[in-house]
Design an enzyme around this catalytic site. Structure first.
Site, PDB file in Angstrom:
ATOM      1  N   GLY A  35       0.831  -1.192   0.000  1.00 43.83           N
ATOM      2  CA  GLY A  35       0.000   0.000   0.000  1.00 43.83           C
ATOM      3  C   GLY A  35       0.867   1.243   0.000  1.00 43.83           C
ATOM      4  CG  ASP A  37       1.375   6.246   4.420  1.00 46.21           C
ATOM      5  OD1 ASP A  37       0.467   5.547   4.906  1.00 46.21           O
ATOM      6  OD2 ASP A  37       2.569   6.105   4.734  1.00 46.21           O
ATOM      7  CE  LYS A  47       5.441   1.264   0.750  1.00 48.18           C
ATOM      8  NZ  LYS A  47       4.212   0.864   1.430  1.00 48.18           N
ATOM      9  N   GLY A  48       5.393   4.574   4.926  1.00 47.18           N
ATOM     10  CA  GLY A  48       6.034   4.545   6.234  1.00 47.18           C
ATOM     11  C   GLY A  48       5.176   5.071   7.357  1.00 47.18           C
ATOM     12  N   GLY A  49       3.911   5.375   7.056  1.00 50.32           N
ATOM     13  CA  GLY A  49       3.014   5.812   8.116  1.00 50.32           C
ATOM     14  C   GLY A  49       2.880   4.759   9.208  1.00 50.32           C
ATOM     15  CD  GLU A  56       5.993  -0.645   4.327  1.00 52.85           C
ATOM     16  OE1 GLU A  56       6.139   0.564   4.008  1.00 52.85           O
ATOM     17  OE2 GLU A  56       5.006  -1.053   4.953  1.00 52.85           O
TER      18      GLU A  56
END
Length: 185
Positions: A35, A37, A47-49, A56
């Site tokens: 997925g 963010d 990404k990385g929320g 990832e």
């Protein structure tokens, strides 16, 4: 063969009788699916929320094809339009203060140490590091900024996934799927 990062995905793989592996045994993957963010029109991602950005990015980087599946609310013209929590940056714990200062000095905005919700203190990644959330105050040339941030001593990785996704499938409000593919350069 499935290489997974999260406990939930791992459990689903095992429950469904699929083969579980890792990058040690399968260092090159055909496809990585994850997925995001936020996704901009050039398929740059934040990404990385959830705090797993380094792992990832490693998995996505060793896949021949990286596919993203996201809710329609994650789609934007430019990064920061929808995702307001900042770009996650994984840092070595002893360096979070100087990295915070370097980020704001070099790129503007504000960087904050991500604090845990259910316990006292900062969020600690699976790699034993901290996460800074950098709330930028203007649109940047993300490829250049990503490279420059990674050159700051103490930075492990950023939540900017630049030129990595091949295709993004957006689940739309009406239940349909919108597909956005990487455009040839």
């Amino acid at each position: 063969v499935c290489c997974v990062l999260g406990a939930q995905a791992r459990q689903l793989i095992l429950q469904n009788g699929l083969t579980l592996s890792d990058l040690d045994r399968h260092p090159e993957l055909d496809v990585a699916i994850d997925g995001a963010d936020e996704v901009d029109t050039d398929l740059n991602l934040i990404k990385g929320g959830g705090g797993c950005l380094t792992q990832e990015k490693i998995v996505a980087g060793y896949a021949k094809c990286f596919i993203v599946i996201a809710d329609y609310r994650k789609k934007s013209k430019s990064l920061g339009e929808q995702w307001k929590k900042g770009i996650p940056i994984e840092v070595i714990p002893m360096a979070y203060v100087p990295v915070t200062r370097a980020l704001t000095k070099n790129f503007g905005g504000a960087a904050e140490l991500r604090m845990a919700v259910s316990k006292a203190g900062p969020v600690v990644t699976d790699n034993g590091n901290f996460i800074l959330d950098w709330k930028f105050d203007r649109v940047h040339e993300w490829s250049e900024v990503n490279t420059a941030i990674k050159m700051i001593p103490g930075v492990v990785e950023t939540g900017l996934f630049i030129n990595m996704a091949e295709v993004v499938y957006f689940g739309m409000e009406d239940g349909s799927v919108s597909v956005q593919e990487k455009q040839p350069r």
